[in-house]
Design a protein around this motif. Sequence first.
Motif, PDB file in Angstrom:
ATOM      1  N   LEU A 177       2.440  -5.083 -16.330  1.00  0.00           N
ATOM      2  CA  LEU A 177       1.942  -4.993 -15.079  1.00  0.00           C
ATOM      3  C   LEU A 177       2.749  -5.738 -13.566  1.00  0.00           C
ATOM      4  O   LEU A 177       2.464  -6.234 -12.996  1.00  0.00           O
ATOM      5  CB  LEU A 177       0.589  -5.898 -15.168  1.00  0.00           C
ATOM      6  N   ARG A 178       3.323  -5.447 -12.645  1.00  0.00           N
ATOM      7  CA  ARG A 178       3.298  -5.533 -11.214  1.00  0.00           C
ATOM      8  C   ARG A 178       2.239  -6.014 -10.220  1.00  0.00           C
ATOM      9  O   ARG A 178       2.488  -4.541 -10.056  1.00  0.00           O
ATOM     10  CB  ARG A 178       4.969  -4.771 -11.245  1.00  0.00           C
ATOM     11  N   LEU A 179       2.011  -6.246  -9.244  1.00  0.00           N
ATOM     12  CA  LEU A 179       1.316  -6.389  -8.512  1.00  0.00           C
ATOM     13  C   LEU A 179       1.628  -6.495  -7.296  1.00  0.00           C
ATOM     14  O   LEU A 179       2.645  -7.518  -7.109  1.00  0.00           O
ATOM     15  CB  LEU A 179       0.003  -6.942  -8.661  1.00  0.00           C
ATOM     16  N   GLY A 180       0.997  -5.926  -5.574  1.00  0.00           N
ATOM     17  CA  GLY A 180       1.924  -5.938  -4.887  1.00  0.00           C
ATOM     18  C   GLY A 180       1.162  -5.885  -3.358  1.00  0.00           C
ATOM     19  O   GLY A 180      -0.627  -5.394  -3.952  1.00  0.00           O
ATOM     20  N   LEU A 181       0.800  -6.953  -2.433  1.00  0.00           N
ATOM     21  CA  LEU A 181       0.426  -7.017  -1.583  1.00  0.00           C
ATOM     22  C   LEU A 181       1.030  -7.204   0.219  1.00  0.00           C
ATOM     23  O   LEU A 181       1.145  -7.541  -0.262  1.00  0.00           O
ATOM     24  CB  LEU A 181      -0.892  -8.288  -1.248  1.00  0.00           C
ATOM     25  N   ARG A 182       0.165  -6.306   1.443  1.00  0.00           N
ATOM     26  CA  ARG A 182       0.410  -6.232   2.316  1.00  0.00           C
ATOM     27  C   ARG A 182      -0.003  -7.180   3.023  1.00  0.00           C
ATOM     28  O   ARG A 182      -0.676  -5.835   3.775  1.00  0.00           O
ATOM     29  CB  ARG A 182       1.915  -5.648   2.695  1.00  0.00           C
ATOM     30  N   ALA A 183      -0.201  -8.033   3.947  1.00  0.00           N
ATOM     31  CA  ALA A 183      -1.092  -7.969   4.942  1.00  0.00           C
ATOM     32  C   ALA A 183      -0.019  -8.136   6.340  1.00  0.00           C
ATOM     33  O   ALA A 183       1.053  -8.130   6.425  1.00  0.00           O
ATOM     34  CB  ALA A 183      -1.291  -9.378   4.946  1.00  0.00           C
TER      35      ALA A 183
END
Length: 659
Positions: A177-183
């Motif tokens: 599992l790889r997760l990503g977030l852009r604020a």
Amino acid sequence: MKKYISIIILFLAFEANAQQDFIMYGLQDIPQSTYNNPSNRFNGNFYIGLPALSSNYFNFSNSGFAYSDAVKKNGDSLLLDFNSLLSTLGDKNYLSFNTKIDLLSFGITLGDKTQLTVNVTENANFKLSYPKDFIQFIYKGNTGFSDNKADFSGIGISVNHYREYGIGISHQLSEKLRLGLRAKYLYGMENIYSEKTDLSLTSDPETYAMTAKADVIIRTAGIDGVDSDEAIGSYLMNRKNTGFAADLGADYQLNDKLSFNASVLDLGFINWNSYTKSHIIDNGEYTFSGVAINVFSANEDSSDTPFDRIGDSIEDAFKLKENTDGYKAPLTARAYLGVNYKLTDRDMTGLLVQSEFFQGTIRPSFTLNYSRKMTKWITLATSYTAINGSYNNVGFGFSIDPGPVQLYVVSDNVLGAFQPQNTRHLQLRFGINLIFGRDKSKEIRPKTKAIFNKKDQDEEEETKVDDNKEDSKIEEENNDTKEEIIETEKENDSKEKGLDKQEEEINKNKSDAEKNPAIDSSEEKEEQEIEAKEKETILKAKPIQLDEETIEEPNNSEQIIENDTTPILNDTLPSLDSNLTAPVDSIIQNHENDDELMKNLDSKIDEELNNSKEDSKLHIDSNQELSPKPIGGEEPNTDESNHEGDVKSSDSEDSETPE
């Protein structure tokens, strides 16, 4: 209000495109793919996008009609064919235009599991949802409906111009599992937002008067009341229109072949506070009887056009209210759901479903894509998309990575470039990046497990190397051992052969000895030769002569033994008196220090005595004078005659005389 009616009518004549980026979604080698799924991992340790060149994005879409559906050629002129246009429209239709330009972008890899990206992007978009009745009303008016009722419910508009400051992070949470977030921090410049648009019109067939049921709220910012003296710096940086948004993404690697991915983009809003204006029609019924005939006449005292006067009449009829309150407008959110299958290390195919949420509706699209890593620095991709009832969208894209420079071009519908008059969708993204530390393998996508646990992989590789070295060392030792064993076997074979030869010689000698008894073994011959030499030596020896006058004790054997003489003894030796035998005993004792000599003498004398007794008797001349040398002290007071008598009278005694 009249301004917004004009904008809607003008945009209906344009062909545009819902925001889409289908083929780019799976090209993870391109850093800008993280804009569609922030969990994507770009290929490299560091990248920087060239300002205003790293990512330029444009798309146009009109789900209702193509240019060739509305515009027909009539001889040498072009004719707007509403009947053909209406035949292609659905009950609800969508029109949009989007552009995005990166002013700045860069990214960096942190450790083995994390990547950080930063972008500053200028965004401009226009979206319009419209029902078929709206176009028909424009074309035929209230006479175009059998029941004289036009339903405009669902009509909506969104116009945005804002700047995005984004910071994204992509992290490998586990091996799969790889997760990503852009604020994203948002700075707004212009906006039109239809917050509520419930509207229907019913016309009287006799008077043509229109009765409307309306509940409408349309808000704007940066359109009305703008200060003409506003500085460009204030426009670009100091308006009080700010907001926040987020992009979420995930990628789940089920196995080495199959992976699932999903993302939700533009979950956010902007608070608009500068140059705002809201246009409100309260929920109710309103009657519009038409406009006076003089609305189309010229008015020298006014700069208003006939179209402006019609708008004013409509505003009066619907009792339009206005205010300058600030408001909050959401962004148009999008969602992606995809599955990828790795055919080989260089080939991958996938299915992607995209949905856009606008004005309470969902607009889905479906894409099949395929990509191939042609070489270490060339990747090609193609796609097929079905969107908004259009099924002729064939996409193509490529990226070229010579050295640190990356050039890429992707389009979801390349056919539109060759037949723009027949297409409803056009999309293009291109850019130039500088990427450092790229993996130049031909694999289409790096293995997730290797990325997640690179340290362990390096340790495993080092262990493998050490194991290989140890195995090679053991193999060398085994080879050496094998060689030693072979040499030992050869030596043993040679020894066995030598032993066989010796046995053959021994057997041969035995056989020869049996045939000829006179021939003895080598040891017997040597013993016989030694005995013969000893006998010869004894026979040739001279008798010991003693001096009668003085007998001295010798210091060494050289004073007694002269010319290697050996005494000849037998049972007939004359006996010596006591004064003679004592010195002889002392001489013998002195010679006992020489063990080897005495042993030889003892053995030889015993052997010779035995032989002399058996074979013959040796006679010593009684008149022979024995003149031993003095052995120390004074000479004895004896005359020669007495000694002679003593010697003669001792023939019955055995005496031992040392050599």
